[in-house]
Scaffold this motif. Structure first.
Motif: not given
Ligand SMILES: *[C@@H]1O[C@H](CO)[C@@H](O)[C@H](O)[C@H]1NC(C)=O
Length: 307
Positions: A154-179
């Motif tokens: 579920k992509v939603a689980d990736i959102v949850d996991e990503a947001l769990a890694n930051v101090t204030d999830p409510s501040q995050i609007d963009w979940i990005l990746s690099h190459d």
């Protein structure tokens, strides 16, 4: 047996009485939170935490041509289609990946951006945010040259996991990746709220600004410029490992800081710039077909009935 134990152990009586009392208290009207007499047991008094809702997602992409992998890429994101993909007017799809997890899929078949084709992804995002569809918490942009290679995830689980890694999830609007070149804008998530509209406007302004220096930057380059120039915008973004959401195959060995390529079982495979890495008439199509057999599909019978 019970009676004998009770004679021997008066504390068992107390325990049973207490259980009866608890049963009585909890079987009462659940909105009655008074729990008189239980005040000493404050941990039990605490209201049950509502299970946090899994974020709902709209998957979005556009395709303006008729590539050899049209059917595969569409079916992969939106599996069950009636009609033939060569006739897009009569192609109706009900989503597979999307419906499996209760997501929506939105595909545009035309892109009208004067700034260049790929700017249409920002136009789509703006349009969808302005719709104010509260059903979506996040919008997941996917380039058309991507495959969801594990539809169990579920992509939603990736959102949850990503947001769990930051101090204030409510501040995050963009979940990005690099190459290997920094930001890769082929698969990312944006929060379905008004706030990213400002970010998008700032990216557009940035690109107009840089135009004077000769040539307009791509939507990806302009985004990188904004993130570098403006700490406030940067603070709205989080970078997650490439393999979480935007894995590249070994043929396109342009990996992020983790230096990991896509492996079977991973979530997403992106054939970014295949033309630069693979020889042949149809580099992306060739890779799409090569990896098609690695896709972990759901069981169609599970969702066929829901159509
Ligand atoms: C969250 O952080 C952990 C620990 O650093 C890391 O292994 C994981 O990949 C991160 N997840 C995401 C989605 O960023």
């Amino acid at each position: 047996m019970l009676a004998r134990s009770l004679q021997k152990q008066p504390t068992l009586w107390l325990f049973l009485l207490f259980c009866g009392f608890l049963y009585y208290q909890f079987s009462k009207d659940p909105t009655d939170t008074s729990l008189a007499g239980l005040d000493a047991f404050t941990s039990m008094d605490a209201p049950a935490k509502a299970p946090s809702k899994s974020p709902n997602i709209a998957i979005i992409t556009f395709i303006t041509q008729n590539p050899s992998y049209l059917h595969l890429s569409l079916k992969n994101k939106d599996r069950k289609c009636s009609g033939h993909p060569s006739n897009l007017t009569f192609l109706t799809c009900v989503s597979d990946y999307a419906r499996r997890h209760g997501y929506d899929l939105i595909v545009d078949y035309e892109a009208h951006s004067e700034k260049g084709l790929m700017w249409w992804k920002y136009a789509m995002i703006e349009r969808l945010i302005k719709k104010k569809n509260k059903d979506w918490d996040w919008i997941w942009w996917m380039d058309f040259d991507t495959l969801i290679t594990n539809t169990d995830i579920k992509v939603a689980d990736i959102v949850d996991e990503a947001l769990a890694n930051v101090t204030d999830p409510s501040q995050i609007d963009w979940i990005l990746s690099h190459d290997c070149n920094g930001l890769n804008f082929g698969s990312f998530l944006v929060r379905n709220s008004e706030r990213p509209l400002k970010f998008i406007a700032d990216v557009i302004a940035m690109s107009a600004d840089k135009k004077e220096d000769g040539g307009e930057p791509s939507e990806q380059d302009a985004t990188v410029m904004l993130i570098k120039a403006d700490p406030k915008s940067a603070a709205r973004t989080i970078q997650i490992p490439q393999t979480k959401i935007n894995g590249f195959p070994q043929e396109i060995a342009c990996f992020d800081e983790e230096h990991k390529g896509w492996q079977p079982g991973m979530f997403v495979l992106h054939f970014a710039g295949a033309w630069a890495h693979v020889k042949g008439e149809d580099p992306t199509g060739q890779l799409m077909r090569k990896y098609e057999g690695d896709i972990i599909w759901g069981d169609w019978k599970e969702f066929y009935e829901q159509a």
